[in-house]
Design an enzyme around this catalytic site. Structure first.
Site, PDB file in Angstrom:
ATOM      1  N   THR A   1       0.826  -1.213   0.000  1.00 53.40           N
ATOM      2  CA  THR A   1       0.000   0.000   0.000  1.00 53.40           C
ATOM      3  C   THR A   1       0.855   1.256   0.000  1.00 53.40           C
ATOM      4  O   THR A   1       0.467   2.284  -0.562  1.00 53.40           O
ATOM      5  CB  THR A   1      -0.932  -0.018   1.232  1.00 53.40           C
ATOM      6  OG1 THR A   1      -1.746  -1.179   1.132  1.00 53.40           O
ATOM      7  CG2 THR A   1      -1.816   1.208   1.301  1.00 53.40           C
TER       8      THR A   1
ATOM      9  N   SER B   1       1.852  -7.864  -0.631  1.00 58.23           N
ATOM     10  CA  SER B   1       2.723  -8.709   0.197  1.00 58.23           C
ATOM     11  C   SER B   1       2.411 -10.193   0.036  1.00 58.23           C
ATOM     12  O   SER B   1       3.311 -11.035   0.060  1.00 58.23           O
ATOM     13  CB  SER B   1       2.617  -8.301   1.664  1.00 58.23           C
ATOM     14  OG  SER B   1       1.287  -8.419   2.130  1.00 58.23           O
TER      15      SER B   1
ATOM     16  N   THR C   1       1.503  -4.429   4.302  1.00 58.50           N
ATOM     17  CA  THR C   1       1.393  -4.688   5.735  1.00 58.50           C
ATOM     18  C   THR C   1       0.737  -6.033   6.063  1.00 58.50           C
ATOM     19  O   THR C   1       0.888  -6.527   7.166  1.00 58.50           O
ATOM     20  CB  THR C   1       0.581  -3.579   6.429  1.00 58.50           C
ATOM     21  OG1 THR C   1      -0.716  -3.531   5.836  1.00 58.50           O
ATOM     22  CG2 THR C   1       1.276  -2.239   6.322  1.00 58.50           C
ATOM     23  N   ASP C   2       0.024  -6.605   5.077  1.00 56.49           N
ATOM     24  CA  ASP C   2      -0.741  -7.819   5.392  1.00 56.49           C
ATOM     25  C   ASP C   2       0.155  -8.935   5.931  1.00 56.49           C
ATOM     26  O   ASP C   2      -0.196  -9.612   6.884  1.00 56.49           O
ATOM     27  CB  ASP C   2      -1.486  -8.322   4.144  1.00 56.49           C
ATOM     28  CG  ASP C   2      -2.698  -7.468   3.830  1.00 56.49           C
ATOM     29  OD1 ASP C   2      -3.027  -6.573   4.644  1.00 56.49           O
ATOM     30  OD2 ASP C   2      -3.332  -7.681   2.771  1.00 56.49           O
TER      31      ASP C   2
HETATM   32  C1  SIN Z   1      -0.950  -3.163   2.720  1.00 53.79           C
HETATM   33  O1  SIN Z   1       0.086  -2.961   2.153  1.00 53.79           O
HETATM   34  O2  SIN Z   1      -1.242  -2.478   3.716  1.00 53.79           O
HETATM   35  C2  SIN Z   1      -1.949  -4.179   2.315  1.00 53.79           C
HETATM   36  C3  SIN Z   1      -1.645  -4.842   1.052  1.00 53.79           C
HETATM   37  C4  SIN Z   1      -0.428  -5.695   1.099  1.00 53.79           C
HETATM   38  O3  SIN Z   1      -0.145  -6.289   2.127  1.00 53.79           O
HETATM   39  O4  SIN Z   1       0.246  -5.769   0.087  1.00 53.79           O
END
Ligand code: SIN
Length: 521
Positions: A70, A118, A149-150
């Protein structure tokens, strides 16, 4: 911090026993700690790295290894946080958005390792990522890895387990996409935290404060240990937490605050710092299939049977409570062990210790299931001996202790010695309020002009409320330290001292309250 097989607080003496002398910065010692040295370590290796960085601000070289997420996402509109395409903008363009300010922090370059979500990364790619980080660390002083973040906590723990260099590795990302325009400078998303996260991550890596910490996660101003951290919310910006032991520290603008450290910091000077998992010595084919089976009421054995049929060499169970499995799941596990599959027992509760081990089963301790899976995968890749793997789980996976300094201090006001208003008469006051979190205790030191402290009674007030009356006595050293009662409300505090006439008659213009130390409880 009292759990078994978890991050445990140890005294400075215990850490010294590991070959690392640790000094706490104490209020009453008069030590002049900068706001950036709440963890003080006498490891020469650590000190050298930190001192070099401090001696030449902005000179450190930091490489950002970007994988997408993200942070690099393009939103459908400036007011759109959830509708966007992750991994769109290039890291070099994102970094340019932080210049010229970033240039004062470090000499920063970018490696565009990938640009995706991710969850799209395979374990084979993880291995390549480790090697890309190692390559960058040959010439850079620190590396920042950006990811979605996932699964960021898995990226972080993988890097923590596999990177052999002691130099800082900081992982970051964002919960809100960067912008909505064709370029990252065009139509910035309202309230995006990506730029601040990236900037702080570079700052942390450049400053070397986490040298020998392994990989740490920096997001939302908080610094977390890779082993401990987890995503706890689908959308909030404060999603990352370390539920068992809390964050390692914070970046509060000018102050990098570290309150505790991963146990491996205790091996900073020795040869035993790196893990055995040097992935440059294995091939992708050596990386086995390792899966996770989740337990629930009347869970069938089909998941485990399916994984085994698919060629899994290891399975982590996320059991109920302290590792429980349904009868059918347990039977499937027994059968799989008969076929040479290794199991690690963990809990679905999110926190807590799992001790049950036995034939073919390794106790996961309080390692989260997703992280136990990575350690099991690496263990299977590096040994055929389950006893050795068991040892790795109880040492690398569940380190014996985590260094916590004997005394933890919050950052002092940015000026090391707070200026005082209300010079001679009745009132001394800290001009700049002190920021505190959670419960705190204040220690105030009153210093005297020409080493004279006025006698008499002084009333201490915090935010206008009287918290303590103290009878001052003449001090030959010209310094009196007073501990005020524990306070519960966080926020910004101002401390004032009111002297009785008996005291003020002897109060010199240069009497001062100084060195207000705020200790978290
Ligand atoms: C994010 O980046 O917050 C969610 C999507 C991901 O993990 O790629």
């Amino acid at each position: 911090m009292t759990k078994k097989n978890s991050m445990r607080a140890v005294s400075a003496a215990a850490v010294t026993g590991l070959g690392l002398a640790v000094l706490a910065v104490g209020a009453s010692t008069g030590a002049t700690a900068s706001p950036e040295t709440q963890v003080v370590v006498s490891s020469p290796t650590y000190q050298k790295a930190v001192a070099q960085a401090a001696a030449a601000p902005g000179a450190a070289k930091v490489t950002v290894v970007a994988t997408g997420g993200t942070l690099a996402g393009k939103a459908n509109g400036r007011d759109t946080f959830g509708s966007y395409r992750a991994g769109t903008y290039l890291m070099s363009d994102l970094l340019d958005q932080l210049r010229p300010e970033l240039n004062g922090v470090a000499d920063v370059d970018a490696v565009q390792f990938g640009n995706g979500g991710s969850s799209s990364y395979t374990i084979e790619k993880y291995r390549e990522l480790t090697m890309a980080v190692e390559e960058a660390l040959k010439t850079s002083d620190g590396v920042v890895v950006t990811t979605g973040t996932d699964t960021m906590e898995e990226f972080a723990y993988w890097l923590d387990l596999t990177v052999q260099s002691k130099k800082p590795v900081v992982i970051t990302g964002a919960m809100r996409p960067w912008a909505a325009g064709e370029t990252p400078g065009d139509k910035p998303v309202i309230g995006t935290e990506g730029p601040a996260n990236l900037y702080n991550a570079v700052k942390l890596a450049a400053g070397q404060r986490t040298y020998c910490f392994g990989t740490v996660l920096m997001l939302n101003d908080e610094i977390h240990a890779a082993r401990e951290v987890r995503k706890t919310n689908t959308t909030r910006m404060d999603t990352f937490g370390s539920p068992s032991n809390g964050p390692l520290g914070y970046i509060d603008e000018g102050a990098t605050v570290l309150n505790h450290a991963p146990a491996r910091l205790g091996r900073c000077d020795g040869d035993g710092w790196a893990t055995p998992f040097d992935v440059s010595t294995i091939t992708p084919a050596d990386l086995p299939k390792v899966e996770i089976a989740y337990a629930y009421q009347e869970a069938s054995g089909s998941m485990i049977e399916g994984f085994v049929n698919d060629g899994a060499k290891g399975i982590v169970t996320m059991g109920t409570g302290a590792g429980g499995l349904s009868g059918t799941m347990g039977a499937a596990r027994t059968a799989a062990i008969g076929n040479g599959v290794w199991f690690v027992s963990t809990t679905r509760t999110g926190t807590g210790n799992v001790t049950g081990s036995g034939n073919g089963v390794i106790a996961g301790g309080d390692l989260q299931g997703t992280k136990a899976r990575l350690l099991l995968l690496l263990s299977r890749a590096f040994t055929d001996d389950i006893a050795k793997a068991r040892g790795w789980f109880s040492t690398i996976g569940n380190p014996a202790a985590v260094y916590v300094p004997g005394e933890v201090t919050e950052p002092e006001p940015e000026t090391p010695e707070p200026t005082v208003t209300g010079t001679s008469a009745t009132k001394l006051k800290i001009a700049k309020p002190v920021k505190v979190r959670k419960k705190f205790r204040v220690t105030v030191t009153v210093t005297g002009a020409e080493k004279v402290i006025p006698t008499g009674t002084v009333t201490f007030r915090i935010n206008g409320t009287t918290v303590k009356k103290v009878n001052l006595y003449a001090s030959k050293k010209g310094v009196i330290t007073i501990k005020l009662p524990k306070q519960k409300s966080p926020g910004k505090i101002g401390v004032e001292a009111y002297f009785t006439p008996a005291a003020t008659s002897k109060l010199a213009p240069s009497n001062a309250i100084s060195w207000v130390h705020v200790k978290r409880k």
